[in-house]
Design a protein around this motif. Sequence first.
Motif, PDB file in Angstrom:
ATOM      1  N   ALA A  10       6.093   3.785 -12.160  1.00  0.00           N
ATOM      2  CA  ALA A  10       6.631   3.694 -10.801  1.00  0.00           C
ATOM      3  C   ALA A  10       5.812   2.647 -10.049  1.00  0.00           C
ATOM      4  O   ALA A  10       4.668   2.384 -10.406  1.00  0.00           O
ATOM      5  CB  ALA A  10       6.527   5.050 -10.118  1.00  0.00           C
ATOM      6  N   PRO A  11       6.399   2.037  -9.017  1.00  0.00           N
ATOM      7  CA  PRO A  11       5.656   0.989  -8.306  1.00  0.00           C
ATOM      8  C   PRO A  11       4.275   1.463  -7.835  1.00  0.00           C
ATOM      9  O   PRO A  11       3.299   0.729  -7.929  1.00  0.00           O
ATOM     10  CB  PRO A  11       6.559   0.650  -7.114  1.00  0.00           C
ATOM     11  CG  PRO A  11       7.927   1.051  -7.533  1.00  0.00           C
ATOM     12  CD  PRO A  11       7.760   2.198  -8.468  1.00  0.00           C
ATOM     13  N   GLU A  12       4.205   2.703  -7.343  1.00  0.00           N
ATOM     14  CA  GLU A  12       2.921   3.182  -6.800  1.00  0.00           C
ATOM     15  C   GLU A  12       1.859   3.404  -7.879  1.00  0.00           C
ATOM     16  O   GLU A  12       0.690   3.603  -7.542  1.00  0.00           O
ATOM     17  CB  GLU A  12       3.078   4.506  -6.041  1.00  0.00           C
ATOM     18  CG  GLU A  12       4.128   4.552  -4.993  1.00  0.00           C
ATOM     19  CD  GLU A  12       5.415   5.085  -5.595  1.00  0.00           C
ATOM     20  OE1 GLU A  12       6.186   4.223  -6.109  1.00  0.00           O
ATOM     21  OE2 GLU A  12       5.645   6.278  -5.556  1.00  0.00           O
ATOM     22  N   SER A  14       0.601   1.329  -9.734  1.00  0.00           N
ATOM     23  CA  SER A  14      -0.357   0.232  -9.622  1.00  0.00           C
ATOM     24  C   SER A  14      -1.421   0.559  -8.582  1.00  0.00           C
ATOM     25  O   SER A  14      -2.589   0.231  -8.750  1.00  0.00           O
ATOM     26  CB  SER A  14       0.352  -1.063  -9.269  1.00  0.00           C
ATOM     27  OG  SER A  14       0.966  -0.957  -7.994  1.00  0.00           O
ATOM     28  N   ALA A  15      -1.019   1.221  -7.498  1.00  0.00           N
ATOM     29  CA  ALA A  15      -1.975   1.559  -6.437  1.00  0.00           C
ATOM     30  C   ALA A  15      -3.026   2.534  -6.955  1.00  0.00           C
ATOM     31  O   ALA A  15      -4.207   2.436  -6.613  1.00  0.00           O
ATOM     32  CB  ALA A  15      -1.243   2.129  -5.224  1.00  0.00           C
ATOM     33  N   CYS A  16      -2.600   3.490  -7.801  1.00  0.00           N
ATOM     34  CA  CYS A  16      -3.561   4.440  -8.385  1.00  0.00           C
ATOM     35  C   CYS A  16      -4.502   3.730  -9.351  1.00  0.00           C
ATOM     36  O   CYS A  16      -5.694   4.034  -9.402  1.00  0.00           O
ATOM     37  CB  CYS A  16      -2.834   5.568  -9.107  1.00  0.00           C
ATOM     38  SG  CYS A  16      -2.292   6.857  -7.982  1.00  0.00           S
ATOM     39  N   VAL A  18      -5.360   0.540  -9.274  1.00  0.00           N
ATOM     40  CA  VAL A  18      -6.288  -0.263  -8.462  1.00  0.00           C
ATOM     41  C   VAL A  18      -7.345   0.635  -7.825  1.00  0.00           C
ATOM     42  O   VAL A  18      -8.526   0.287  -7.766  1.00  0.00           O
ATOM     43  CB  VAL A  18      -5.529  -1.074  -7.392  1.00  0.00           C
ATOM     44  CG1 VAL A  18      -6.496  -1.707  -6.405  1.00  0.00           C
ATOM     45  CG2 VAL A  18      -4.668  -2.152  -8.048  1.00  0.00           C
ATOM     46  N   SER A  19      -6.912   1.799  -7.373  1.00  0.00           N
ATOM     47  CA  SER A  19      -7.853   2.725  -6.747  1.00  0.00           C
ATOM     48  C   SER A  19      -8.964   3.128  -7.727  1.00  0.00           C
ATOM     49  O   SER A  19     -10.134   3.232  -7.359  1.00  0.00           O
ATOM     50  CB  SER A  19      -7.079   3.935  -6.231  1.00  0.00           C
ATOM     51  OG  SER A  19      -7.957   4.964  -5.900  1.00  0.00           O
ATOM     52  N   ILE A  46      -1.519  -6.223 -13.944  1.00  0.00           N
ATOM     53  CA  ILE A  46      -0.561  -5.237 -13.440  1.00  0.00           C
ATOM     54  C   ILE A  46       0.799  -5.903 -13.229  1.00  0.00           C
ATOM     55  O   ILE A  46       1.834  -5.358 -13.618  1.00  0.00           O
ATOM     56  CB  ILE A  46      -1.072  -4.576 -12.139  1.00  0.00           C
ATOM     57  CG1 ILE A  46      -2.327  -3.728 -12.427  1.00  0.00           C
ATOM     58  CG2 ILE A  46       0.012  -3.688 -11.519  1.00  0.00           C
ATOM     59  CD1 ILE A  46      -3.050  -3.242 -11.187  1.00  0.00           C
TER      60      ILE A  46
ATOM     61  N   ALA B  15      -8.637  -2.872  -2.925  1.00  0.00           N
ATOM     62  CA  ALA B  15      -8.202  -1.544  -3.371  1.00  0.00           C
ATOM     63  C   ALA B  15      -7.733  -0.705  -2.185  1.00  0.00           C
ATOM     64  O   ALA B  15      -6.758   0.042  -2.291  1.00  0.00           O
ATOM     65  CB  ALA B  15      -9.333  -0.839  -4.116  1.00  0.00           C
ATOM     66  N   VAL B  18      -4.319  -2.122  -1.125  1.00  0.00           N
ATOM     67  CA  VAL B  18      -3.280  -1.670  -2.066  1.00  0.00           C
ATOM     68  C   VAL B  18      -2.972  -0.191  -1.840  1.00  0.00           C
ATOM     69  O   VAL B  18      -1.818   0.238  -1.862  1.00  0.00           O
ATOM     70  CB  VAL B  18      -3.707  -1.928  -3.526  1.00  0.00           C
ATOM     71  CG1 VAL B  18      -2.753  -1.233  -4.497  1.00  0.00           C
ATOM     72  CG2 VAL B  18      -3.743  -3.422  -3.822  1.00  0.00           C
ATOM     73  N   LYS B  22       0.791   2.125  -0.780  1.00  0.00           N
ATOM     74  CA  LYS B  22       1.379   3.319  -1.387  1.00  0.00           C
ATOM     75  C   LYS B  22       2.158   4.108  -0.341  1.00  0.00           C
ATOM     76  O   LYS B  22       3.161   4.743  -0.648  1.00  0.00           O
ATOM     77  CB  LYS B  22       0.239   4.187  -1.932  1.00  0.00           C
ATOM     78  CG  LYS B  22       0.448   4.664  -3.324  1.00  0.00           C
ATOM     79  CD  LYS B  22      -0.794   5.340  -3.825  1.00  0.00           C
ATOM     80  CE  LYS B  22      -0.498   6.725  -4.326  1.00  0.00           C
ATOM     81  NZ  LYS B  22      -1.683   7.382  -4.905  1.00  0.00           N
ATOM     82  N   PHE B  36       8.719  -2.725  -6.628  1.00  0.00           N
ATOM     83  CA  PHE B  36       7.928  -3.471  -7.617  1.00  0.00           C
ATOM     84  C   PHE B  36       7.635  -4.877  -7.099  1.00  0.00           C
ATOM     85  O   PHE B  36       6.512  -5.371  -7.174  1.00  0.00           O
ATOM     86  CB  PHE B  36       8.667  -3.571  -8.963  1.00  0.00           C
ATOM     87  CG  PHE B  36       8.475  -2.378  -9.867  1.00  0.00           C
ATOM     88  CD1 PHE B  36       7.258  -2.142 -10.487  1.00  0.00           C
ATOM     89  CD2 PHE B  36       9.523  -1.497 -10.123  1.00  0.00           C
ATOM     90  CE1 PHE B  36       7.073  -1.053 -11.323  1.00  0.00           C
ATOM     91  CE2 PHE B  36       9.347  -0.403 -10.961  1.00  0.00           C
ATOM     92  CZ  PHE B  36       8.131  -0.172 -11.567  1.00  0.00           C
ATOM     93  N   PHE B  39       4.963  -4.897  -4.380  1.00  0.00           N
ATOM     94  CA  PHE B  39       3.608  -4.749  -4.919  1.00  0.00           C
ATOM     95  C   PHE B  39       3.162  -6.063  -5.570  1.00  0.00           C
ATOM     96  O   PHE B  39       2.027  -6.505  -5.407  1.00  0.00           O
ATOM     97  CB  PHE B  39       3.546  -3.604  -5.931  1.00  0.00           C
ATOM     98  CG  PHE B  39       3.243  -2.273  -5.305  1.00  0.00           C
ATOM     99  CD1 PHE B  39       1.960  -1.961  -4.886  1.00  0.00           C
ATOM    100  CD2 PHE B  39       4.243  -1.318  -5.126  1.00  0.00           C
ATOM    101  CE1 PHE B  39       1.665  -0.730  -4.303  1.00  0.00           C
ATOM    102  CE2 PHE B  39       3.966  -0.089  -4.534  1.00  0.00           C
ATOM    103  CZ  PHE B  39       2.672   0.196  -4.123  1.00  0.00           C
ATOM    104  N   TYR B  43      -0.151  -8.359  -4.731  1.00  0.00           N
ATOM    105  CA  TYR B  43      -1.212  -8.779  -5.644  1.00  0.00           C
ATOM    106  C   TYR B  43      -1.431 -10.288  -5.563  1.00  0.00           C
ATOM    107  O   TYR B  43      -2.560 -10.764  -5.609  1.00  0.00           O
ATOM    108  CB  TYR B  43      -0.886  -8.356  -7.084  1.00  0.00           C
ATOM    109  CG  TYR B  43      -0.796  -6.861  -7.225  1.00  0.00           C
ATOM    110  CD1 TYR B  43      -1.663  -6.040  -6.500  1.00  0.00           C
ATOM    111  CD2 TYR B  43       0.144  -6.251  -8.043  1.00  0.00           C
ATOM    112  CE1 TYR B  43      -1.584  -4.666  -6.590  1.00  0.00           C
ATOM    113  CE2 TYR B  43       0.219  -4.875  -8.142  1.00  0.00           C
ATOM    114  CZ  TYR B  43      -0.643  -4.089  -7.414  1.00  0.00           C
ATOM    115  OH  TYR B  43      -0.566  -2.723  -7.510  1.00  0.00           O
TER     116      TYR B  43
END
Lengths: 307, 307
Positions: A10-12, A14-16, A18-19, A46, B15, B18, B22, B36, B39, B43
């Motif tokens: 899912a798009p999000e 990537s946020a996890c 990166v986190s 990513i 981070a 990003v 979310k 997508f 995001f 980036y």
Amino acid sequence: MSRPIEVPLAPECSACIVSSLKTMIPLLTAEPNEQFEMFRLAYKRISEGYDKGLTPVVLSISLYQELYTRAGVEDPYKQIKYESTKAALKTLPLIEERLRGLEGKEALDASLAAAITGNVIDFNTAAHSPDLDRLVETFDEIRGEGFHIDDTEALWSSLTSRTGDLMYLADNAGEVLFDIPLVRLIRSLGWRVIYVVKGKPMINDATREDTTGTELETLADIIDTGGWAHGVPMEWVSREFLDAVRSADIVISKGQANIETFPAIQQQTGVETYYVTRAKCPHISAAIGTEAGTNVVMRRTGHVVPK
Amino acid sequence: MSRPIEVPLAPECSACIVSSLKTMIPLLTAEPNEQFEMFRLAYKRISEGYDKGLTPVVLSISLYQELYTRAGVEDPYKQIKYESTKAALKTLPLIEERLRGLEGKEALDASLAAAITGNVIDFNTAAHSPDLDRLVETFDEIRGEGFHIDDTEALWSSLTSRTGDLMYLADNAGEVLFDIPLVRLIRSLGWRVIYVVKGKPMINDATREDTTGTELETLADIIDTGGWAHGVPMEWVSREFLDAVRSADIVISKGQANIETFPAIQQQTGVETYYVTRAKCPHISAAIGTEAGTNVVMRRTGHVVPK
């Protein structure tokens, strides 16, 4: 045959990912320019992963492997894992007090709750001295909440009607200590337990080192996935591990990364599998048909014939 | 002349940016492919921002503006801000009960603690029904902790030894309600208060709409930054706002984005400024000489002569 489990990108996601780099990259290098470069590399990978439609777990593993290699650091989470284990060793007796005297199915449920307590507590971050009382509270909460997906009756029935080899797929360092009551119970029912850690250090996932000197060594045969990955992605595990799955009679698969990766193996082998986890990510939760924040003991069996 | 405050771009800033996406991107579009793409765009822009050495606040504002424009959505946080205000309206009376009967410097300290309580509670996320008791607890905690950087004596002395125009730079919707006790106190000491919201909606920062119908309208003259940005970055605020800063006698600057951006204006105008915030980000905390998790009331005065 049960519905197969697939966790989509899912798009999000990537946020996890990166986190997680916020913790990882400073452990890989203290040099700010190199940190910038690592984040930049991550963004590139990513974006490329989005194009290729990689699953979140495969995307993150490839990226982490590349960053570890670039930094030349074998186990950046070593200290965090050590602290996690130390804290877990200190807090486990408090949970075990709660388990004392429980019998039968009630002992199983409570041991599963203990295992999930380990999964809930995030030793991954800076919590080097977790609140002991809070941990016991978490255990009590899980006991109170129960299991939102609840195949514990089937598990109890399988465990008590026969014996054989039970494979237990471990999750994080520290957390593994909270698996002890459950492994002890399974052993006492006559099963041989094969406890599976990771082949090489990847984030805070448990490796052989993280079980050394613990009761797990006396309760179970400890093997590893042969993989340099969290979870057990088919692309990265060893033939020996896959052979061990094939000869197992039951699998207990602990945590989210294993839920993302073991179903592919489970569907090929058909092995009776119980996924034990706290559902944390909304996408993984949706994939298994529950909501984030719930406790899960979910049975899967049967082969899926490849298309 | 005081030491200037400058918040550098650190690798981990990306981070945090990003992570904010979310929440933001699903509010901009429900379409997964477009999510997508957003995001991916993020980036790209963060990598470019690293090359240009943009400050974190400028990097995030440019990116958010581009995403808002691409989606054609004017105020994606509208509902979140509405819920925040509703919740704050409900909980403010509980804080005000605690403030009742306090006088003099003690009343100032307690009102500052109330303002920081607003800054601590994160109405930004899914917490639509924040725990009312917890909010009062937070206030009590802040009162107990005190201010780690504590220029409240200087503020009290300035507020009581003269009068004039006090400019109050607001932070988030909902949170603004917790500024009321402090604004009321300042008014009662004979000051005119100019309360500054944002010119156009940007994340959950308060705009004029978020003060409409509240006591703030009767206590203060409400103006806006003229900017489409969180904080008050020099590049994006209006000439009218800068003129208003020049004619202010004291500025109270609330929250982290204002600490990242107002110092550039403060140094040019030399206006006596009090930065009131809970230090949340480690880099901002380091820039002002404190640790994350502390409460700050910090005075800055004087011009910096450009090099």
